[in-house]
Design a protein around this motif. Structure first.
Motif, PDB file in Angstrom:
ATOM      1  N   LYS A  47     -22.170  45.083 -51.418  1.00 13.96           N
ATOM      2  CA  LYS A  47     -21.269  44.746 -50.319  1.00 13.96           C
ATOM      3  C   LYS A  47     -19.973  44.127 -50.853  1.00 13.96           C
ATOM      4  O   LYS A  47     -18.875  44.493 -50.443  1.00 13.96           O
ATOM      5  N   LEU A  88     -12.457  48.636 -51.222  1.00 10.32           N
ATOM      6  CA  LEU A  88     -11.909  49.209 -49.991  1.00 10.32           C
ATOM      7  C   LEU A  88     -10.584  48.557 -49.601  1.00 10.32           C
ATOM      8  O   LEU A  88      -9.697  49.220 -49.065  1.00 10.32           O
ATOM      9  N   LEU A 103     -17.814  46.698 -52.623  1.00 14.78           N
ATOM     10  CA  LEU A 103     -17.206  47.611 -51.650  1.00 14.78           C
ATOM     11  C   LEU A 103     -16.028  46.958 -50.942  1.00 14.78           C
ATOM     12  O   LEU A 103     -14.979  47.580 -50.755  1.00 14.78           O
ATOM     13  N   LYS A 153     -26.149  46.041 -40.852  1.00 12.75           N
ATOM     14  CA  LYS A 153     -25.054  45.115 -40.564  1.00 12.75           C
ATOM     15  C   LYS A 153     -24.029  45.098 -41.704  1.00 12.75           C
ATOM     16  O   LYS A 153     -22.826  45.058 -41.451  1.00 12.75           O
ATOM     17  N   ASP A 154     -24.516  45.145 -42.925  1.00 10.99           N
ATOM     18  CA  ASP A 154     -23.600  45.171 -44.076  1.00 10.99           C
ATOM     19  C   ASP A 154     -22.635  46.349 -43.954  1.00 10.99           C
ATOM     20  O   ASP A 154     -21.422  46.208 -44.095  1.00 10.99           O
ATOM     21  N   ARG A 176     -28.005  44.135 -53.273  1.00  8.46           N
ATOM     22  CA  ARG A 176     -27.462  44.367 -51.934  1.00  8.46           C
ATOM     23  C   ARG A 176     -26.155  43.601 -51.755  1.00  8.46           C
ATOM     24  O   ARG A 176     -25.151  44.152 -51.291  1.00  8.46           O
ATOM     25  N   VAL A 228     -22.991  52.630 -52.053  1.00  6.41           N
ATOM     26  CA  VAL A 228     -21.567  52.307 -52.228  1.00  6.41           C
ATOM     27  C   VAL A 228     -20.674  53.533 -52.162  1.00  6.41           C
ATOM     28  O   VAL A 228     -19.640  53.517 -51.491  1.00  6.41           O
ATOM     29  N   SER A 263     -27.828  46.515 -45.682  1.00  3.80           N
ATOM     30  CA  SER A 263     -28.421  46.615 -44.354  1.00  3.80           C
ATOM     31  C   SER A 263     -27.457  47.324 -43.404  1.00  3.80           C
ATOM     32  O   SER A 263     -26.304  47.582 -43.750  1.00  3.80           O
ATOM     33  N   ASP A 286     -15.260  55.311 -45.456  1.00  7.74           N
ATOM     34  CA  ASP A 286     -14.104  54.497 -45.097  1.00  7.74           C
ATOM     35  C   ASP A 286     -12.805  55.284 -45.206  1.00  7.74           C
ATOM     36  O   ASP A 286     -11.922  55.194 -44.364  1.00  7.74           O
ATOM     37  N   ASP A 312     -20.284  45.964 -41.007  1.00  7.42           N
ATOM     38  CA  ASP A 312     -19.238  44.980 -41.316  1.00  7.42           C
ATOM     39  C   ASP A 312     -18.098  45.639 -42.069  1.00  7.42           C
ATOM     40  O   ASP A 312     -16.926  45.370 -41.826  1.00  7.42           O
ATOM     41  N   ILE A 313     -18.463  46.486 -43.013  1.00  9.52           N
ATOM     42  CA  ILE A 313     -17.459  47.075 -43.883  1.00  9.52           C
ATOM     43  C   ILE A 313     -16.664  48.150 -43.147  1.00  9.52           C
ATOM     44  O   ILE A 313     -15.440  48.177 -43.196  1.00  9.52           O
ATOM     45  N   LEU A 314     -17.354  49.037 -42.449  1.00 12.35           N
ATOM     46  CA  LEU A 314     -16.653  50.166 -41.845  1.00 12.35           C
ATOM     47  C   LEU A 314     -16.033  49.829 -40.490  1.00 12.35           C
ATOM     48  O   LEU A 314     -15.037  50.427 -40.098  1.00 12.35           O
ATOM     49  N   ALA A 315     -16.639  48.880 -39.789  1.00 12.70           N
ATOM     50  CA  ALA A 315     -16.066  48.376 -38.540  1.00 12.70           C
ATOM     51  C   ALA A 315     -15.739  49.458 -37.517  1.00 12.70           C
ATOM     52  O   ALA A 315     -14.666  49.466 -36.927  1.00 12.70           O
ATOM     53  N   GLN A 323     -12.687  43.927 -40.623  1.00 12.67           N
ATOM     54  CA  GLN A 323     -12.476  44.644 -39.354  1.00 12.67           C
ATOM     55  C   GLN A 323     -11.282  45.598 -39.433  1.00 12.67           C
ATOM     56  O   GLN A 323     -10.441  45.648 -38.550  1.00 12.67           O
ATOM     57  N   ARG A 324     -11.204  46.333 -40.488  1.00 12.26           N
ATOM     58  CA  ARG A 324     -10.182  47.349 -40.694  1.00 12.26           C
ATOM     59  C   ARG A 324      -8.761  46.806 -40.803  1.00 12.26           C
ATOM     60  O   ARG A 324      -7.793  47.542 -40.683  1.00 12.26           O
ATOM     61  N   VAL A 380     -12.639  57.551 -42.265  1.00 12.08           N
ATOM     62  CA  VAL A 380     -12.255  56.823 -41.054  1.00 12.08           C
ATOM     63  C   VAL A 380     -10.732  56.671 -41.001  1.00 12.08           C
ATOM     64  O   VAL A 380     -10.104  56.909 -39.968  1.00 12.08           O
ATOM     65  N   GLY A 381     -10.155  56.329 -42.140  1.00 13.80           N
ATOM     66  CA  GLY A 381      -8.698  56.194 -42.203  1.00 13.80           C
ATOM     67  C   GLY A 381      -7.996  57.505 -41.898  1.00 13.80           C
ATOM     68  O   GLY A 381      -7.014  57.541 -41.153  1.00 13.80           O
ATOM     69  N   VAL A 439     -20.387  54.903 -48.569  1.00 16.16           N
ATOM     70  CA  VAL A 439     -19.656  54.016 -47.675  1.00 16.16           C
ATOM     71  C   VAL A 439     -18.161  54.039 -48.003  1.00 16.16           C
ATOM     72  O   VAL A 439     -17.313  54.077 -47.118  1.00 16.16           O
ATOM     73  N   ARG A 440     -17.862  54.062 -49.286  1.00 14.28           N
ATOM     74  CA  ARG A 440     -16.450  54.119 -49.664  1.00 14.28           C
ATOM     75  C   ARG A 440     -15.794  55.394 -49.130  1.00 14.28           C
ATOM     76  O   ARG A 440     -14.718  55.365 -48.551  1.00 14.28           O
ATOM     77  N   ARG A 448      -7.546  50.943 -48.969  1.00 15.66           N
ATOM     78  CA  ARG A 448      -6.875  50.985 -47.673  1.00 15.66           C
ATOM     79  C   ARG A 448      -5.388  50.711 -47.786  1.00 15.66           C
ATOM     80  O   ARG A 448      -4.582  51.291 -47.075  1.00 15.66           O
TER      81      ARG A 448
END
Lengths: 181, 269
Positions: A23, A30, A26, B188-189, A19, B146, B186, B153, B192-195, A72-73, B156-157, B149-150, A34
């Motif tokens: 994270k 990311l 990623l 929250k994980d 886990r 992963v 989780s 993201d 946190d990443i995608l916000a 936070q982006r 989202v952009g 989520v990637r 980005r």
């Protein structure tokens, strides 16, 4: 079986759980996604920043961290460069500047380096070469060229100033070469 | 004013269509007039998940070609009269429509519906552009993996770049037991990443498969009390602006013996 069990009892926290690694991985990938910076550009940036910083302070290339992080982006460039010591060459060079240039403030150190390299005879070749070499250095592992101008100036420094600056400016040299892949 | 919401994810197979079907149905059940649009030209599936596949006569392509009226193409759900589907053509590709045409279609639908949900195809090419151009809000669906989520993201952009400013996150297929054992990210994980603001968490549920087998969205069928169905219901209430606490998805505490057993079996992490 028994050893495995013992291992698990005593070294449970050794391996990062999946886990956490998901994270962590990623977040790194990311940050790069980005910003849309290629690894080559990031590496070039790293080299140039190291070069600039090591002009002022002596940094430890092995301990240096350089990464893109996202929170936070917003993406931040995180450079963690432990300072081994503040270069005394700065004051030396300032002194040196005092001899050639009457009013030289603290930041004269960097200007001094530039000026000296410009004074050198094969100026156009050397500056262009160093600029090119930098971009090449990201691919080819022959980075010493990138530091040539500084090297030369430090040599010239040593001729004009007492022996002391030479070791410090030569210690300053190593930070870059090992960094390049 | 009607709300135009695109359901998107980037990666395929994370549950966009399932989410669209269930949210559309749940919104309709709560009295809103809802149109769901399948924007996945060439690979349509929303009709199948809604159980409306045998009632399609015309599709969005015929409407745009002027071969039929918009209301002729709309398939009204007999089980839930507030819900209508605008099907995609199956024999065309994503290039069959343009973003401007999609905008026109959606614009026409907003005259008769409170909610327009657009089921976006996977990927970020033409079909994605078509689906997000008319939207004013977006639901980004992801799973705690992963790759998903990637891709989320990235989406989202792209949504930000296309001026879809209101985005909500739905985390689908969460396995609380795996999170407990640190084998899955989780909520929250991921957050946190995608916000982006969290709209809901849908637990992994085998009954989702059963409901798609039947063509009955979870919120409609006999399983409407399942945890996943409740999660979709909560998402709809949050979309309406209600503050609904997130479901407690934590598995019941393990008893002593299963914990011992797991310890001896070793942690698969």
């Amino acid at each position: 079986m028994l050893t495995e069990l013992l291992e698990r009892i005593f070294s449970r926290h050794k391996k990062e759980n999946s886990r956490a690694s998901a994270k962590r991985r990623l977040q790194i990938v990311l940050a790069h996604d980005r910003t849309d910076l290629s690894p080559a550009v990031v590496d070039k940036m790293r080299q140039e920043i190291l070069e600039v910083v090591s002009r002022y302070v002596e940094i430890d290339p092995e301990e240096s961290e350089f990464s893109l992080e996202s929170d936070q982006r917003t993406t931040a460039l995180i450079a963690n460069l432990p300072i081994r010591k503040v270069k005394d060459s700065k004051s030396e060079e300032a002194n040196n500047a005092g001899t050639t240039n009457a009013a030289a403030p603290l930041n004269a150190a960097s200007e001094e380096v530039l000026e000296l390299s410009m004074d050198s005879t094969e100026l156009p070749v050397s500056t262009e070469l160093s600029a090119e070499e930098l971009s090449v250095a990201t691919v080819l592992p022959d980075p010493p060229q990138t530091l040539k101008p500084i090297d030369r100036t430090s040599d010239e420094n040593s001729t004009t100033t007492p022996k002391t600056p030479q070791p410090s400016s030569h210690e300053n040299l190593p930070p870059n070469p090992p960094q390049t892949p | 004013m009607s709300r135009i919401i695109v359901v998107t994810s980037g990666k395929g197979g994370v549950g966009k269509t399932t989410t669209t079907a269930n949210l559309g149905m749940a919104l309709a059940q709560r009295g809103h007039k809802v149109a769901v649009i399948d924007a996945d030209f060439g690979l349509r599936n929303l009709d199948l998940l809604l159980g409306l596949e045998n009632r399609i006569v015309y599709t969005a392509v015929e409407v745009l070609a002027g071969e039929c009226r918009l209301d002729q193409a709309l398939v009204r759900d007999k089980r839930q009269p507030n819900l209508a589907l605008l099907p995609a053509a199956q024999n065309r590709t994503k290039d069959a429509v343009t973003p401007d045409q999609m905008k026109k279609l959606v614009g026409a639908l907003t005259k008769a519906f409170h909610f327009v949900l657009i089921d976006c195809p996977a990927g970020i090419e033409m079909g994605f552009q078509n689906a997000i151009t008319p939207a004013r809000e977006a639901i980004v669906v992801t799973t705690p993996e992963v790759a998903a989520v990637r891709d989320a993201d990235r989406v989202v952009g792209l949504l930000e770049a296309n001026d879809v400013k209101r985005m909500y996150l739905v985390i689908n297929r969460l396995k609380p037991a795996m999170v407990e054992q640190d084998m899955m990210m989780s909520v929250k994980d991921v957050q946190d990443i995608l916000a982006i603001p969290l709209l809901g968490v849908v637990p992994d549920d085998e009954r989702v498969v059963v409901s798609t087998n039947r063509g009955e969205p979870l919120v409609l069928g006999a399983d409407s009390t399942s945890l996943a169905a409740t999660a979709f219901g909560n998402i709809v209430r949050r979309l309406e602006g209600e503050k609904v606490p997130f479901l407690d998805l934590n598995p019941p505490p393990e008893d002593f013996f299963s914990r011992i057993r797991r310890f001896f079996q070793g942690r698969k992490s």
